[in-house]
Design an enzyme around this catalytic site. Structure first.
Site, PDB file in Angstrom:
ATOM      1  N   ASP A  90       0.839  -1.194   0.000  1.00  0.00           N
ATOM      2  CA  ASP A  90       0.000   0.000   0.000  1.00  0.00           C
ATOM      3  C   ASP A  90       0.876   1.246   0.000  1.00  0.00           C
ATOM      4  O   ASP A  90       2.030   1.226   0.454  1.00  0.00           O
ATOM      5  CB  ASP A  90      -0.929   0.012   1.211  1.00  0.00           C
ATOM      6  CG  ASP A  90      -0.186  -0.008   2.531  1.00  0.00           C
ATOM      7  OD1 ASP A  90       0.730  -0.841   2.708  1.00  0.00           O
ATOM      8  OD2 ASP A  90      -0.518   0.818   3.416  1.00  0.00           O
ATOM      9  N   GLU A 153       0.112  -0.853   5.824  1.00  0.00           N
ATOM     10  CA  GLU A 153       1.177  -0.255   6.637  1.00  0.00           C
ATOM     11  C   GLU A 153       0.989   1.237   6.810  1.00  0.00           C
ATOM     12  O   GLU A 153       1.336   1.797   7.846  1.00  0.00           O
ATOM     13  CB  GLU A 153       2.544  -0.555   5.998  1.00  0.00           C
ATOM     14  CG  GLU A 153       3.741  -0.246   6.882  1.00  0.00           C
ATOM     15  CD  GLU A 153       4.247   1.193   6.758  1.00  0.00           C
ATOM     16  OE1 GLU A 153       5.097   1.602   7.583  1.00  0.00           O
ATOM     17  OE2 GLU A 153       3.790   1.914   5.839  1.00  0.00           O
TER      18      GLU A 153
END
Length: 466
Positions: A90, A153
């Site tokens: 991400d 994250e």
């Protein structure tokens, strides 16, 4: 392992590495609530990136596993012990001001430009190619190696939380998500929200219709906008005030209201002083004028606690230790609507030895002074691996052999997946002295540095699995 020319092996695969890195970077893997499904709990874009890596790994002979869309892994080798390489797919939102499409990667002047180039897709693919080199060379592997691919994250770490509920914890490992040489200690990360309790109000000379700045708590906001009705502002005074705080200003008129816009400089929220907080600059200007009580308390909260202070002094929580340095606070989200009141989102990075209970109670009391209620969103505790641990000794040896430089041990205010392991460190990919461009517009990675990282990671994996 010194008989292997690791860089030579990397260069044989350079074109394939760049091609597949670009393919991964071109996937807009930003958290997207609108496309969430059972198969894609973080949204379609992030799921596309996860699927891409798992399919690539399967094609190259690794054993893939998708863990309910929250994370996945690629595994090779055999044995009881497990070496983990923790990466994330991400990325933060692109933000404004890019000179090209942030999800259409380009190579220019020896750099690769795209959102995620350095945080963390470029390094993820570097670690992948390191595993691939070790596998293709047929080196003896007496442990299992597992690349863990996270998907959240940049937000709430739901990916690793879910993953480790279902999957085995690695014996040791590293995260290619920060700086070389080795980050052996990471500050704690406390993400919090303050929500305003509205009080009865009276009319005032100025009315704050709305105020908006920031998208994520871990980014310094580079854009702020306020809509104000009532008396007029002086455009030159506005521009001058904001300019002194390192930002640019624009004053417009729209539907009889004044629209104040500020542009700052966005950086990672672990070190706010490297950026220019547009929301703080805008609030600093507005705080000079007579607003009603709710608006005034919103503005005062920003200015009295965060103007010129990222160390928590004004909030009464300043602290440092010899392991990880200063506590820092980033005010990353500022929202106000006249009828709903104000909301703030902050990330606080605190040293290893911090008394976090004292910090939380102090922040709660401080917020109540302005009629704001404290709410803890996420608390990730500090992480610290002893300097004499075999993992650190091995990685130091590899780094020094590959670079000829001393493998100094570092600390960080950001959070990497390394803290998910009982024995894990952050290991590259950013070399000392290179600019920190993660989360910024026109994010890039130097191609030569990524290639050097692949060589370092490949030797490290080979040494760790002996």
């Amino acid at each position: 392992m010194t008989q292997i020319n690791w860089m030579e092996e990397v260069l044989k695969r350079k074109e394939d590495y760049l091609k597949q890195t670009i393919e991964l970077l071109n996937i807009e893997s930003v958290y997207d609530e609108s496309t969430i499904s059972k198969e894609a709990p973080m949204g379609k874009g992030i799921n596309d990136a996860l699927t891409y890596m798992l399919n690539l790994g399967e094609k190259d002979g690794f054993i893939p596993k998708n863990v309910d869309g929250y994370a996945g892994h690629l595994e090779m080798g055999s044995g009881e012990e497990l070496v983990g390489i923790l990466c994330h797919l991400d990325v933060v939102p692109a933000g404004d001001g890019w000179s090209h499409d942030p999800f259409d990667a380009i190579i220019r002047d020896g750099n690769i430009y795209a959102r995620g180039a350095i945080d963390d897709k470029g390094p993820t693919m570097a670690a992948y190619y390191a595993m691939k080199i070790v596998k293709e060379l047929g080196l003896p592997i007496n442990k299992r190696v597992r690349m863990i691919l996270g998907t959240d994250e940049e937000s709430k770490w739901r990916c690793v939380d879910h993953y480790f509920e279902k999957e085995e914890m690695p014996t040791m490992g590293f995260a290619p998500d920060a700086d070389f040489p080795i980050i052996y200690a990471e500050k704690g990360i406390l993400d919090i929200e303050f929500k305003q309790t509205l009080s009865d109000d009276v009319e005032s000379e100025y009315k704050l219709v709305s105020f908006s700045s920031g998208r994520r708590v871990n980014m310094v906001p580079d854009h702020a906008k306020a809509i104000v009705s009532g008396a007029k502002f002086n455009s030159e005074a506005f521009t001058s005030h904001v300019s002194e705080l390192g930002c640019n200003a624009q004053l417009l008129e729209e539907n009889g209201n004044q629209v104040l816009i500020v542009e700052g400089v966005s950086v990672h929220g672990m070190e706010p002083d490297k950026g220019k907080n547009a929301g703080v600059a805008l609030a600093s200007f507005l705080n000079q004028f007579a607003f009603n009580q709710n608006s005034a308390q919103f503005l005062k909260f920003i200015v009295e606690n965060f103007k010129g202070d990222s160390r928590g002094k004004n909030m009464g929580v300043a602290y440092n230790d010899d392991i990880t340095g200063d506590l820092t606070i980033n005010l990353g989200i500022m929202q106000y609507e006249a009828k709903q009141g104000g909301t703030f989102g902050l990330t606080l990075r605190y040293p290893v030895t911090t008394d976090i209970d004292f910090v939380i109670s102090t922040l709660t009391e401080r917020g109540s002074k302005y009629n704001f209620e404290f709410n803890e969103i996420k608390n990730s505790k500090p992480h610290h691996v002893p300097k004499d641990h075999p993992l650190i000794q091995t990685l130091q040896k590899v780094y020094e052999e590959q670079t000829g430089e001393e493998a100094t041990l570092l600390t960080i205010g950001g959070g990497t997946y390394a803290r998910s392991l009982s024995a894990g460190v952050a290991f590259g990919p950013l070399f000392l002295g290179k600019p920190e461009v993660a989360h910024q517009k026109d994010e890039y990675a130097e191609i030569d540095d990524l290639l050097k990282a692949i060589a370092i990671y490949a030797q490290a994996i080979a040494e760790l699995v002996k």
